[in-house]
Design a protein around this motif. Structure first.
Motif, PDB file in Angstrom:
ATOM      1  N   PRO A   6      46.033  -2.518  17.022  1.00 14.29           N
ATOM      2  CA  PRO A   6      46.970  -1.774  16.186  1.00 14.29           C
ATOM      3  C   PRO A   6      47.559  -0.571  16.921  1.00 14.29           C
ATOM      4  O   PRO A   6      46.841   0.229  17.512  1.00 14.29           O
ATOM      5  CB  PRO A   6      46.109  -1.341  14.999  1.00 14.29           C
ATOM      6  CG  PRO A   6      44.708  -1.314  15.522  1.00 14.29           C
ATOM      7  CD  PRO A   6      44.646  -2.361  16.601  1.00 14.29           C
ATOM      8  N   VAL A   7      48.884  -0.479  16.885  1.00 16.65           N
ATOM      9  CA  VAL A   7      49.616   0.568  17.609  1.00 16.65           C
ATOM     10  C   VAL A   7      50.831   0.981  16.790  1.00 16.65           C
ATOM     11  O   VAL A   7      51.436   0.160  16.100  1.00 16.65           O
ATOM     12  CB  VAL A   7      50.096   0.049  18.991  1.00 16.65           C
ATOM     13  CG1 VAL A   7      50.854   1.113  19.754  1.00 16.65           C
ATOM     14  CG2 VAL A   7      48.940  -0.468  19.818  1.00 16.65           C
TER      15      VAL A   7
ATOM     16  N   PHE B 294      54.354  -7.156  12.962  1.00 21.22           N
ATOM     17  CA  PHE B 294      55.429  -6.218  13.278  1.00 21.22           C
ATOM     18  C   PHE B 294      56.012  -5.705  11.971  1.00 21.22           C
ATOM     19  O   PHE B 294      56.450  -6.482  11.133  1.00 21.22           O
ATOM     20  CB  PHE B 294      56.526  -6.924  14.089  1.00 21.22           C
ATOM     21  CG  PHE B 294      57.735  -6.063  14.358  1.00 21.22           C
ATOM     22  CD1 PHE B 294      57.787  -5.275  15.485  1.00 21.22           C
ATOM     23  CD2 PHE B 294      58.799  -6.043  13.471  1.00 21.22           C
ATOM     24  CE1 PHE B 294      58.904  -4.472  15.739  1.00 21.22           C
ATOM     25  CE2 PHE B 294      59.907  -5.252  13.718  1.00 21.22           C
ATOM     26  CZ  PHE B 294      59.960  -4.462  14.853  1.00 21.22           C
ATOM     27  N   GLU B 295      56.004  -4.386  11.813  1.00 21.92           N
ATOM     28  CA  GLU B 295      56.635  -3.769  10.654  1.00 21.92           C
ATOM     29  C   GLU B 295      57.540  -2.642  11.143  1.00 21.92           C
ATOM     30  O   GLU B 295      57.089  -1.740  11.853  1.00 21.92           O
ATOM     31  CB  GLU B 295      55.583  -3.205   9.698  1.00 21.92           C
ATOM     32  CG  GLU B 295      56.180  -2.561   8.465  1.00 21.92           C
ATOM     33  CD  GLU B 295      55.141  -1.912   7.569  1.00 21.92           C
ATOM     34  OE1 GLU B 295      55.552  -1.118   6.702  1.00 21.92           O
ATOM     35  OE2 GLU B 295      53.934  -2.184   7.728  1.00 21.92           O
ATOM     36  N   GLU B 296      58.806  -2.727  10.766  1.00 24.71           N
ATOM     37  CA  GLU B 296      59.762  -1.677  11.128  1.00 24.71           C
ATOM     38  C   GLU B 296      59.854  -0.716   9.956  1.00 24.71           C
ATOM     39  O   GLU B 296      60.402  -1.048   8.913  1.00 24.71           O
ATOM     40  CB  GLU B 296      61.126  -2.298  11.445  1.00 24.71           C
ATOM     41  CG  GLU B 296      62.128  -1.307  11.960  1.00 24.71           C
ATOM     42  CD  GLU B 296      63.394  -1.987  12.463  1.00 24.71           C
ATOM     43  OE1 GLU B 296      63.976  -1.468  13.418  1.00 24.71           O
ATOM     44  OE2 GLU B 296      63.774  -3.030  11.901  1.00 24.71           O
ATOM     45  N   LYS B 297      59.285   0.474  10.131  1.00 24.10           N
ATOM     46  CA  LYS B 297      59.282   1.465   9.065  1.00 24.10           C
ATOM     47  C   LYS B 297      60.654   2.115   8.917  1.00 24.10           C
ATOM     48  O   LYS B 297      61.054   2.483   7.832  1.00 24.10           O
ATOM     49  CB  LYS B 297      58.207   2.501   9.318  1.00 24.10           C
ATOM     50  CG  LYS B 297      56.813   1.880   9.291  1.00 24.10           C
ATOM     51  CD  LYS B 297      55.748   2.932   9.334  1.00 24.10           C
ATOM     52  CE  LYS B 297      54.405   2.324   9.098  1.00 24.10           C
ATOM     53  NZ  LYS B 297      54.068   2.208   7.701  1.00 24.10           N
ATOM     54  N   ARG B 298      61.331   2.291  10.021  1.00 19.74           N
ATOM     55  CA  ARG B 298      62.728   2.743  10.103  1.00 19.74           C
ATOM     56  C   ARG B 298      63.185   2.333  11.488  1.00 19.74           C
ATOM     57  O   ARG B 298      62.368   1.941  12.325  1.00 19.74           O
ATOM     58  CB  ARG B 298      62.856   4.257   9.902  1.00 19.74           C
ATOM     59  CG  ARG B 298      62.174   5.073  10.983  1.00 19.74           C
ATOM     60  CD  ARG B 298      62.604   6.531  10.989  1.00 19.74           C
ATOM     61  NE  ARG B 298      61.767   7.341  11.829  1.00 19.74           N
ATOM     62  CZ  ARG B 298      61.822   7.379  13.153  1.00 19.74           C
ATOM     63  NH1 ARG B 298      62.674   6.637  13.820  1.00 19.74           N
ATOM     64  NH2 ARG B 298      61.021   8.168  13.843  1.00 19.74           N
ATOM     65  N   VAL B 299      64.470   2.413  11.750  1.00 24.04           N
ATOM     66  CA  VAL B 299      64.948   2.078  13.094  1.00 24.04           C
ATOM     67  C   VAL B 299      64.252   3.007  14.086  1.00 24.04           C
ATOM     68  O   VAL B 299      64.295   4.228  13.946  1.00 24.04           O
ATOM     69  CB  VAL B 299      66.491   2.227  13.186  1.00 24.04           C
ATOM     70  CG1 VAL B 299      66.957   2.057  14.626  1.00 24.04           C
ATOM     71  CG2 VAL B 299      67.172   1.234  12.268  1.00 24.04           C
ATOM     72  N   GLY B 300      63.560   2.410  15.041  1.00 29.46           N
ATOM     73  CA  GLY B 300      62.862   3.182  16.069  1.00 29.46           C
ATOM     74  C   GLY B 300      61.414   3.500  15.756  1.00 29.46           C
ATOM     75  O   GLY B 300      60.737   4.108  16.572  1.00 29.46           O
ATOM     76  N   GLU B 301      60.924   3.112  14.583  1.00 27.45           N
ATOM     77  CA  GLU B 301      59.512   3.351  14.263  1.00 27.45           C
ATOM     78  C   GLU B 301      58.867   2.038  13.862  1.00 27.45           C
ATOM     79  O   GLU B 301      59.292   1.406  12.890  1.00 27.45           O
ATOM     80  CB  GLU B 301      59.354   4.364  13.147  1.00 27.45           C
ATOM     81  CG  GLU B 301      57.885   4.660  12.882  1.00 27.45           C
ATOM     82  CD  GLU B 301      57.675   5.825  11.949  1.00 27.45           C
ATOM     83  OE1 GLU B 301      57.781   6.967  12.454  1.00 27.45           O
ATOM     84  OE2 GLU B 301      57.429   5.599  10.760  1.00 27.45           O
ATOM     85  N   TYR B 302      57.825   1.661  14.622  1.00 31.27           N
ATOM     86  CA  TYR B 302      57.227   0.348  14.474  1.00 31.27           C
ATOM     87  C   TYR B 302      55.709   0.439  14.353  1.00 31.27           C
ATOM     88  O   TYR B 302      55.057   1.128  15.130  1.00 31.27           O
ATOM     89  CB  TYR B 302      57.593  -0.537  15.671  1.00 31.27           C
ATOM     90  CG  TYR B 302      59.070  -0.484  15.963  1.00 31.27           C
ATOM     91  CD1 TYR B 302      59.975  -1.158  15.156  1.00 31.27           C
ATOM     92  CD2 TYR B 302      59.566   0.274  17.018  1.00 31.27           C
ATOM     93  CE1 TYR B 302      61.344  -1.089  15.401  1.00 31.27           C
ATOM     94  CE2 TYR B 302      60.927   0.343  17.273  1.00 31.27           C
ATOM     95  CZ  TYR B 302      61.812  -0.338  16.456  1.00 31.27           C
ATOM     96  OH  TYR B 302      63.157  -0.254  16.693  1.00 31.27           O
ATOM     97  N   ASP B 303      55.181  -0.271  13.382  1.00 36.60           N
ATOM     98  CA  ASP B 303      53.753  -0.394  13.161  1.00 36.60           C
ATOM     99  C   ASP B 303      53.401  -1.828  13.536  1.00 36.60           C
ATOM    100  O   ASP B 303      53.951  -2.768  12.966  1.00 36.60           O
ATOM    101  CB  ASP B 303      53.462  -0.112  11.681  1.00 36.60           C
ATOM    102  CG  ASP B 303      51.995  -0.139  11.331  1.00 36.60           C
ATOM    103  OD1 ASP B 303      51.154  -0.288  12.244  1.00 36.60           O
ATOM    104  OD2 ASP B 303      51.687  -0.024  10.131  1.00 36.60           O
ATOM    105  N   LEU B 304      52.538  -2.001  14.535  1.00 31.49           N
ATOM    106  CA  LEU B 304      52.300  -3.346  15.039  1.00 31.49           C
ATOM    107  C   LEU B 304      50.865  -3.609  15.413  1.00 31.49           C
ATOM    108  O   LEU B 304      50.076  -2.695  15.583  1.00 31.49           O
ATOM    109  CB  LEU B 304      53.150  -3.636  16.276  1.00 31.49           C
ATOM    110  CG  LEU B 304      53.872  -2.564  17.003  1.00 31.49           C
ATOM    111  CD1 LEU B 304      53.496  -2.494  18.446  1.00 31.49           C
ATOM    112  CD2 LEU B 304      55.334  -2.942  16.909  1.00 31.49           C
ATOM    113  N   ASN B 305      50.577  -4.868  15.543  1.00 33.28           N
ATOM    114  CA  ASN B 305      49.367  -5.347  16.204  1.00 33.28           C
ATOM    115  C   ASN B 305      49.850  -6.046  17.462  1.00 33.28           C
ATOM    116  O   ASN B 305      50.332  -7.171  17.415  1.00 33.28           O
ATOM    117  CB  ASN B 305      48.594  -6.335  15.327  1.00 33.28           C
ATOM    118  CG  ASN B 305      47.773  -5.656  14.269  1.00 33.28           C
ATOM    119  OD1 ASN B 305      47.613  -4.452  14.266  1.00 33.28           O
ATOM    120  ND2 ASN B 305      47.256  -6.435  13.340  1.00 33.28           N
TER     121      ASN B 305
END
Length: 180
Positions: free
Chosen positions: A63-64, A33-44
């Motif tokens: 990956p999504v 889980f990576e939060e790039k900014r509030v409301g934008e998430y890079d995840l597996n």
């Protein structure tokens, strides 16, 4: 390689409390889980966390990207560009979207299509909205009788606006596949 995308149309900005619930859900459901900014998430996302047990023999961590966009949140230009060629959505879904969430699979295997649909449904359970799913012409009769359809349109291309229930029902159909 890019995969399927679904858009959740929203009538208003997502309240902070709902964004926090979304974040908590995504953290629980993800291997990464990576939060790039509030409301934008890079995840597996763990496919199993969405009830998917058959991943076709590939890694169940898919990956999504999940990206909330609109005024005051971020990616306003992307929101405007994505909605520039849309028909007037007010008569179809009862509101003109002010914000949206893109759920973007970063791979294109059959399991990624199911993950995208079921993850979008789970996000909708938390924040609401109407899923905008573009269709191929041959998919129109397949989805026609499914529950949870809010509206259908053929202009400028075939699409269905639906609820989380619709996405779950469609994902159970044989040969289910989203557009990329």
């Amino acid at each position: 390689m890019s995969g399927p995308v679904l858009v959740i149309e929203l009538a208003e900005a997502v309240p902070s409390a709902a964004i926090q619930r979304l974040r908590e859900f995504l953290v629980r459901a993800s291997a990464r889980f990576e939060e790039k900014r509030v409301g934008e998430y890079d995840l597996n996302i763990h496919a199993e966390s969405l009830g998917i047990t058959d991943t076709g023999g590939i890694d169940e961590r898919r990956p999504v990207m999940v990206s909330l966009m609109g005024p005051g949140v971020g990616d306003e230009a992307i929101f405007e560009a994505e909605h520039a060629d849309e028909v007037d959505q007010q008569p179809l879904i009862g509101f003109t979207p002010t914000h949206a969430v893109d759920v973007i699979a970063l791979c294109n295997r059959p399991v990624d299509h199911v993950v995208t649909a079921l993850l979008t449904a789970a996000v909708m359970d938390i924040i609401g909205g109407a899923a905008n799913a573009e269709l191929r012409d041959d998919q129109v009769p397949i989805v026609a009788g499914l529950p949870g359809i809010v509206a259908k349109t053929t202009d400028p291309w075939p699409a269905v606006y639906g609820t989380a229930e619709f996405l779950r029902a469609w994902a159970r159909q044989p040969e289910f596949r989203l557009l990329e």
